[in-house]
Structures are given as structure tokens and as C-alpha cells.
Design a protein around this motif. Structure first.
Motif, mmCIF file in Angstrom:
data_model
loop_
_atom_site.group_PDB
_atom_site.id
_atom_site.type_symbol
_atom_site.label_atom_id
_atom_site.label_comp_id
_atom_site.label_asym_id
_atom_site.label_seq_id
_atom_site.Cartn_x
_atom_site.Cartn_y
_atom_site.Cartn_z
ATOM 1 N N ARG A 191 6.202 -26.882 34.273
ATOM 2 C CA ARG A 191 6.488 -26.175 33.029
ATOM 3 C C ARG A 191 7.411 -24.991 33.303
ATOM 4 N NH1 ARG A 191 1.231 -26.191 33.813
ATOM 5 N NH2 ARG A 191 0.685 -27.073 31.801
ATOM 6 N N GLU A 192 8.083 -24.569 32.258
ATOM 7 C CA GLU A 192 9.036 -23.476 32.390
ATOM 8 C C GLU A 192 8.337 -22.148 32.655
ATOM 9 O OE1 GLU A 192 12.889 -21.835 32.530
ATOM 10 O OE2 GLU A 192 12.234 -23.922 32.479
ATOM 11 N N TYR A 193 7.193 -21.938 32.004
ATOM 12 C CA TYR A 193 6.497 -20.663 32.162
ATOM 13 C C TYR A 193 5.020 -20.833 31.829
ATOM 14 C CZ TYR A 193 6.617 -20.370 27.042
ATOM 15 O OH TYR A 193 6.451 -20.619 25.702
ATOM 16 N N GLU A 194 4.240 -19.839 32.218
ATOM 17 C CA GLU A 194 2.846 -19.707 31.803
ATOM 18 C C GLU A 194 2.725 -18.426 31.002
ATOM 19 O OE1 GLU A 194 0.451 -21.718 32.072
ATOM 20 O OE2 GLU A 194 0.982 -23.104 33.687
ATOM 21 N N ALA A 195 1.828 -18.430 30.036
ATOM 22 C CA ALA A 195 1.596 -17.237 29.223
ATOM 23 C C ALA A 195 0.142 -16.802 29.344
ATOM 24 C CB ALA A 195 1.934 -17.506 27.756
ATOM 25 N N VAL A 196 -0.069 -15.492 29.365
ATOM 26 C CA VAL A 196 -1.410 -14.917 29.434
ATOM 27 C C VAL A 196 -1.544 -13.924 28.287
ATOM 28 C CG1 VAL A 196 -3.080 -13.656 30.852
ATOM 29 C CG2 VAL A 196 -1.408 -15.176 31.945
ATOM 30 N N GLU A 197 -2.684 -13.962 27.602
ATOM 31 C CA GLU A 197 -2.931 -13.103 26.444
ATOM 32 C C GLU A 197 -4.090 -12.154 26.751
ATOM 33 O OE1 GLU A 197 -1.798 -16.528 23.114
ATOM 34 O OE2 GLU A 197 -3.890 -15.956 23.426
ATOM 35 N N ILE A 198 -3.828 -10.840 26.652
ATOM 36 C CA ILE A 198 -4.865 -9.837 26.943
ATOM 37 C C ILE A 198 -4.747 -8.726 25.908
ATOM 38 C CG2 ILE A 198 -5.866 -8.311 28.674
ATOM 39 C CD1 ILE A 198 -4.029 -9.854 30.721
ATOM 40 N N GLY A 199 -5.735 -8.574 25.034
ATOM 41 C CA GLY A 199 -5.642 -7.553 24.003
ATOM 42 C C GLY A 199 -4.363 -7.742 23.208
ATOM 43 N N PHE A 200 -3.556 -6.666 23.091
ATOM 44 C CA PHE A 200 -2.243 -6.755 22.459
ATOM 45 C C PHE A 200 -1.139 -6.938 23.505
ATOM 46 C CE2 PHE A 200 -4.540 -4.502 19.056
ATOM 47 C CZ PHE A 200 -4.202 -5.317 17.989
ATOM 48 N N MET A 201 -1.500 -7.343 24.666
ATOM 49 C CA MET A 201 -0.555 -7.543 25.760
ATOM 50 C C MET A 201 -0.255 -9.029 25.896
ATOM 51 S SD MET A 201 -1.150 -6.479 29.723
ATOM 52 C CE MET A 201 -0.952 -4.745 29.366
ATOM 53 N N ARG A 202 1.009 -9.355 26.206
ATOM 54 C CA ARG A 202 1.388 -10.737 26.471
ATOM 55 C C ARG A 202 2.160 -10.782 27.785
ATOM 56 N NH1 ARG A 202 -2.001 -10.839 23.376
ATOM 57 N NH2 ARG A 202 -2.174 -11.985 21.396
ATOM 58 N N VAL A 203 1.837 -11.782 28.595
ATOM 59 C CA VAL A 203 2.409 -11.908 29.929
ATOM 60 C C VAL A 203 3.121 -13.254 30.021
ATOM 61 C CG1 VAL A 203 1.923 -11.860 32.404
ATOM 62 C CG2 VAL A 203 0.446 -10.585 30.817
ATOM 63 N N ILE A 204 4.355 -13.257 30.509
ATOM 64 C CA ILE A 204 5.112 -14.479 30.742
ATOM 65 C C ILE A 204 5.375 -14.585 32.242
ATOM 66 C CG2 ILE A 204 7.253 -15.738 30.309
ATOM 67 C CD1 ILE A 204 5.463 -15.619 27.887
ATOM 68 N N ILE A 205 4.974 -15.702 32.816
ATOM 69 C CA ILE A 205 5.093 -15.896 34.266
ATOM 70 C C ILE A 205 5.950 -17.121 34.530
ATOM 71 C CG2 ILE A 205 3.839 -16.215 36.438
ATOM 72 C CD1 ILE A 205 1.330 -15.154 34.892
ATOM 73 N N MET A 206 6.961 -16.945 35.375
ATOM 74 C CA MET A 206 7.789 -18.053 35.823
ATOM 75 C C MET A 206 7.619 -18.211 37.330
ATOM 76 S SD MET A 206 11.143 -17.408 33.401
ATOM 77 C CE MET A 206 11.898 -18.959 33.897
#
Length: 604
Positions: free
Chosen positions: A426-441
Motif C-alpha cells: 500500500r502507498e501509506y498507513e494512517a493512524v488516528e489519535i484524538g484530533f491527530m492524524r498520522v500518515i506513514i510511508m
């Protein structure tokens, strides 16, 4: 004559090019008998770097005494080790929701109802499973792992810790404030609810949420697994089984485990009341485990860079050794019942620790082990980015059913059974924490944090005293610095694998090529963030997404029937699986993205 020789040479070359099969199965083997049994062992708050040290690199253990996680390491050596399995949230509740539904926590039905018109849902401990009685007309139904496997003919069971109950703290208070004689009735009531929420046919030996030191009895859960397997063999021997075994270990630093491994009395105390005898299982007796833990702790101090006066040494070793003893006990149970070779067994973790509810790499990235002796070649280490949400489509494919609409994960068998398609990722992974968003490549990681200081759903403590305690804690653990507080964070995971130093504001003086690489990576990460937000239908900070109305499938609607056949050639055997659509919602074939695979689809 030369033509004949050339023809013979070509035939010989083609025959020799066929991948060798280390093990074979009879051609007449039916589809039903090809479905493996599945046992999913879920650990709690396991530190990623320790899992890697004591499982993946277990052979580096330099001491004469057996290593603390030898049984799990043995599974990894004979199976597949996933070194970059990301979780969609770094806390127990949301991570477990995503495991069972293969959806991001923000796709939770209850959150979707509460946050509409582009409002971003804060992800904390607010992702319960959808209750059947709460389904609205025309609303999309969340399908779970058990729903899919039930449709595929499996007997499904949920055993151990359940952490998605909306009022699990109330259940804990019920135990604390009631007489122990009332606990069996509480347990029966919760079994009914868990069957309702998860779709699992059996719910037994449950522990809802965290109870601290009130009770800690893995033997009781293991005994429940034995009961389920034996009953299954007696009543439905021709069906495959699925058992989800969730354990409250280490959960924190293992202090509760160390306390209970020294207690004989706690073996009789369970969430279902007091038992008359110690639950039977293949786990070593507690006095044996205690002695092992004490011996290992003496060498653990020097091997794991822990100071000799650290009072947590026994706690940490308890979490390693006891978790591994449970994994070993499950393996021995499967072998005793002659099921091990035909069982796909997973050892996974809900999120890393320490760093719960933070975006640090130690919390977002976990390691997992997959074992399936009959079909998987051992010694595989997969460094591709994978996700906790990949297990549902993987199990659905094995069961011969399609995946529900809205599923995010992908079929891991594309990576493990078919060696020729290892490059699929996959192109990326996403993580959701509170109002925070994380994009990992593959190489880079971007963290976007936008939150009002007076909002109670922000993941960080807002008062100065607790905030400084938080910063000190993660600094002591060596898992993050002050950059974890910044609104924009960018990490080069190739140069900084643990993500300890953000380079978002780094000037890169006299290094224009590095600055250019950083800027290009940030641009791509933010592009993927916009795509992720657009798919979810909400905005975050300056990342504005036009509000759209999402059409969901009605629970009463019907869909066309579809089948698909996918074939993988592994080093052990050829494994074929026919896919069908299930239920009343729209389903898709999990391997449809893998266009290179040999896939034939027929729609009636």
C-alpha cells in the motif's frame, strides 16, 4: 535429431522450472477441508522493540538458560514474521475495533452518527461494536471477523479480554461492589452481550476491560479454549474453528503479572466467580514460572540495558515469560488435539507500549507472527507495511467469502503464500489519535495535530503539571522527545527508525539535497493525507475537504451474487480459494487490487 533434442531440452526446462513442493496434499481435498482452523492470540500493550529482541532475534540470546520467549520465537522461525504491522490507533479500544471490523476507528457507526457534515471525530476510547438492536433502517452494518467466518462455515469463539463495551467500567464496578457469588450471573450476562456485538457463536471466560489486580487468571481462559476445541471436535469435526484468545498481558509494565505469579490464591479467582480447583491447561505451574522469571531477571538487567536497581526488572520479565508460556500452552493444546499443522495461528498485539495514545513509532508499529505449518514456508520476515486491519480480509479469503463493504485491509496471503507478489504494498498507513492524524510511508512519517487547548478530547494532557510528567515519561523510556507536542511533525524512519527527532522544522544548512528530499516527501505525505481525509469525508485544520453525503447499503437490501477464484502457488503447495459474496451488503474480492494474480471472476 537436433530438433528432437531441442524439444526434449525445452520440456525438461519447463518441468524443472515448476516451484518445488515441500509438502503435498491430495488433489481430491475438498474446499471445506482446505479451510484452516484459525487461532488468534492477542497480547496487550507489548513493547515493539522487546518483541523484536526476544522473538525475531531470539537466536542472539547469549545465555545458557532458555530465552524468555522461546515458544513464540519458534513459531516465527517456522512461519512469517511481520516487522511493520501498524495499528490504526495506539490505544486498546479503537485498535481492537479496527481489528474486528477492518475499518478505521473514525468509521465507527456511533461516531459517524455523532460527527456529521465534515466534523472530525476525536478517537479516544469511544469505538464500541455496533449492537444489533441499534441498527437503523438504511444504515450500513459493520461486519466483524466472526460474521465473515460464520458465513464461511466456521465455529467461532471469543475468549478473554473484551475492551469495546461502552460501559465496561460499570462492569468492573459491579464486580468490585458485589458479592463473589453474584459474579457467575454477571459473566453470563456479558457472554450474551459479546455474542451480540462481535457475532461470535461462543463467548466464554470473559474479562471486560481492565481490572488491575482484582483478578488475573490466564489459566482460566486457556481452560476455556480447551473446552471449546474439545466440544467442537465432538460435535462438528468436519467444520473449521476460529478462536480469538485475548490476554491482559503485559498491559503496562507487567507488575500485575509479577504480583499474581507469586500468588496461589489468585488461581481460584476469576471474573466468573471462585472456582473449586486450579484451571487445567498446558501452561507451566505458577511456581515454575516464578522461578524462571527470577533466574531470567538476573541476566535481563545486563542484556536489556536496565539498571540493576530498577524495581521493574521482575515486572518486565514477567510480561515476557508469562506471555510466551501462554503461547506455548496454546501450541501444545493444538498439538494434543492433532490440529496444529492445519491451524493458522497468529500472535499479535493491540499496540506498542509505552507511548499509548501518542503518535510515536514505538506505539504505532507492532510486530506479529503468523504460523501455518501445512502451507507456509518458515523463516519469512516481511518488512512491507502491513496493518492490523489486514486480518479480516485475510481470514475471509481463507474462509471462501468476500469482504464486507467499507473494509480497509488487504489479504495478507498475497504476501505470504505467493512469493512472486511480495512487492505488492500500500502507498501509506494512517493512524488516528484524538484530533491527530498520522500518515506513514515506507521511509517517511507525517503527524498533523490540530486541537483547541480547551478540548477534552485532545490526546495530550492540557495542564502543565501532567504535561511535564508526560514529557519526562516518554524521555525516560527513550521513545520520543518534545517534538511529540508539535502541531506538525516529520520523521525520516530510515535514518531515525524509532521516530525520535522530527525534521519538519530542520533547516538543513549546506545540505540542499536533503532539504529537497524532505520537502518532496512532505508534499507527498500531505497529498496522501488529503486523500485519506477525503475518503473519510471530514476536514482537519487547514486540510479542508468538501462535505459529501455518503450513501450506505441498507440492511434490508440485496446484492448480486458473485464468485471469484484465486490461486496461489507457494513453495509448499498450490492453495486455491473460491470467493462468494455473503450477507445482504455489497462485498468485493480481497485480491482484486492484485491485478497480476491469476483471478477469474464470474458474476451471475
Amino acid at each position: 535429431m537436433p530438433i528432437i533434442m531441442i524439444g526434449a531440452y525445452i520440456i525438461l526446462t519447463l518441468v524443472c522450472s515448476i516451484p518445488p513442493r515441500l509438502k503435498t496434499t491430495t488433489p481430491e481435498r475438498s474446499l471445506a477441508s482446505s479451510k484452516p482452523h484459525i487461532v488468534f492470540v492477542f497480547l496487550d500493550d507489548f513493547r515493539t522493540t522487546r518483541f523484536e529482541t526476544y522473538v525475531r532475534h531470539e537466536r542472539d540470546w547469549p545465555f545458557s538458560m532458555p530465552s524468555p520467549m522461546r515458544r513464540t520465537a519458534e513459531l516465527a522461525r517456522n512461519g512469517v514474521y511481520f516487522s511493520r504491522m501498524y495499528v490504526p490507533n495506539t490505544a486498546c479500544t479503537a485498535s481492537r475495533y479496527s481489528l474486528f471490523t477492518s475499518r478505521y476507528p473514525s468509521d465507527n457507526v456511533y461516531l459517524r452518527r455523532e460527527y456529521r457534515n465534515g466534523l472530525i471525530p476525536p478517537i479516544t476510547f469511544n469505538t464500541p461494536f455496533l449492537k444489533k438492536e441499534d441498527v437503523l433502517v438504511g444504515e450500513e452494518i459493520e461486519q466483524t471477523i466472526c460474521n465473515c467466518l460464520n458465513e464461511g462455515g466456521y465455529n467461532t469463539a471469543f475468549l478473554g479480554k473484551e475492551h469495546n463495551y461502552q460501559a465496561y467500567k460499570n462492569v468492573r464496578d459491579m464486580h468490585i461492589n458485589s458479592n463473589m457469588s453474584q459474579w457467575p450471573a454477571i459473566q453470563l450476562e456479558q457472554q450474551h452481550h459479546v455474542r451480540n456485538w462481535t457475532g461470535c457463536k461462543v463467548a466464554d471466560r470473559l474479562r471486560l476491560g481492565n481490572y488491575g489486580s482484582l483478578f488475573f487468571n490466564p489459566e482460566w481462559v486457556l481452560e476455556g479454549l480447551h473446552k471449546f476445541i474439545v466440544t467442537h471436535i465432538q460435535d462438528t469435526p468436519s467444520k473449521p474453528l476460529f478462536a480469538y484468545v485475548s490476554l491482559p498481558i503485559p498491559h503496562g509494565n507487567g507488575g500485575v503479572a509479577w504480583e499474581h505469579v507469586q500468588s496461589n490464591e489468585s488461581q481460584y479467582i476469576t471474573p466468573g466467580g471462585r472456582v473449586v480447583s486450579i484451571p487445567k491447561s498446558h501452561q507451566p505451574p505458577r511456581n515454575v514460572l516464578k522461578q524462571e522469571i527470577e533466574n531470567l531477571s538476573k541476566v535481563f538487567v545486563t542484556y536489556d540495558n536496565i539498571t540493576a536497581n530498577d524495581k521493574k526488572v521482575e515486572h518486565l520479565m514477567s510480561s515476557l515469560r508469562w506471555a510466551d508460556a501462554i503461547v506455548g500452552a496454546i501450541v501444545d493444546e493444538l498439538k494434543e488435539q492433532n490440529l496444529f499443522n492445519d491451524t493458522l495461528m497468529v500472535v499479535a498485539n493491540d499496540h506498542g507500549s509505552p507511548g499509548k495514545m501518542t503518535p510515536i513509532e514505538e506505539a504505532c508499529r507492532t510486530h506479529s507472527v503468523l504460523s501455518w505449518p501445512k502451507f507456509l514456508s518458515g523463516g519469512q520476515v516481511l518488512h512491507e507495511m502491513t496493518s492490523m486491519m489486514d486480518w479480516l480480509p485475510t481470514f475471509a479469503w481463507l474462509a471462501g467469502v468476500g469482504v464486507p463493504h467499507g473494509v480497509v485491509g488487504r489479504n495478507l496471503m498475497e504476501y505470504t503464500l505467493d512469493q512472486q507478489h511480495r512487492s505488492l504494498h500500500r502507498e501509506y498507513e494512517a493512524v488516528e489519535i484524538g484530533f491527530m492524524r498520522v500518515i506513514i510511508m515506507k521511509k517517511w512519517k507525517y503527524v498533523l495535530y490540530r486541537c483547541e487547548t480547551n478540548n477534552t478530547s485532545c490526546f495530550l494532557p492540557r495542564d502543565k503539571q501532567n504535561l511535564m510528567r508526560f514529557i519526562t515519561k516518554i524521555a525516560e523510556d527513550g521513545i520520543g522527545g518534545k517534538s511529540v507536542l508539535e502541531n506538525n511533525q516529520l520523521y525520516n524512519l530510515e535514518a531515525d527508525p524509532l521516530g525520535l527527532e522530527s525534521v519538519y522544522y530542520k533547516k538543513y544548512k549546506n545540505k540542499p539535497e536533503m532539504r529537497q528530499e524532505r520537502d518532496e516527501a512532505l508534499s507527498l505525505l500531505q497529498y496522501n493525507l488529503r486523500g485519506y481525509l477525503s475518503e473519510r469525508g471530514y476536514s482537519l485544520g487547514e486540510f479542508i475537504v468538501e462535505s459529501t453525503t455518503t450513501t450506505t447499503a441498507s440492511s434490508s437490501s440485496s446484492s448480486s451474487s458473485a464468485t471469484a477464484t484465486t490461486t496461489f502457488s507457494s513453495s509448499k503447495t498450490t492453495f486455491s480459494r473460491t470467493m462468494t459474496s455473503i450477507g445482504s451488503t455489497t462485498f468485493t474480492t480481497p485480491s482484486e487490487e492484485a491485478v497480476a494474480l491469476k483471478t477469474t471472476t464470474t458474476t451471475s
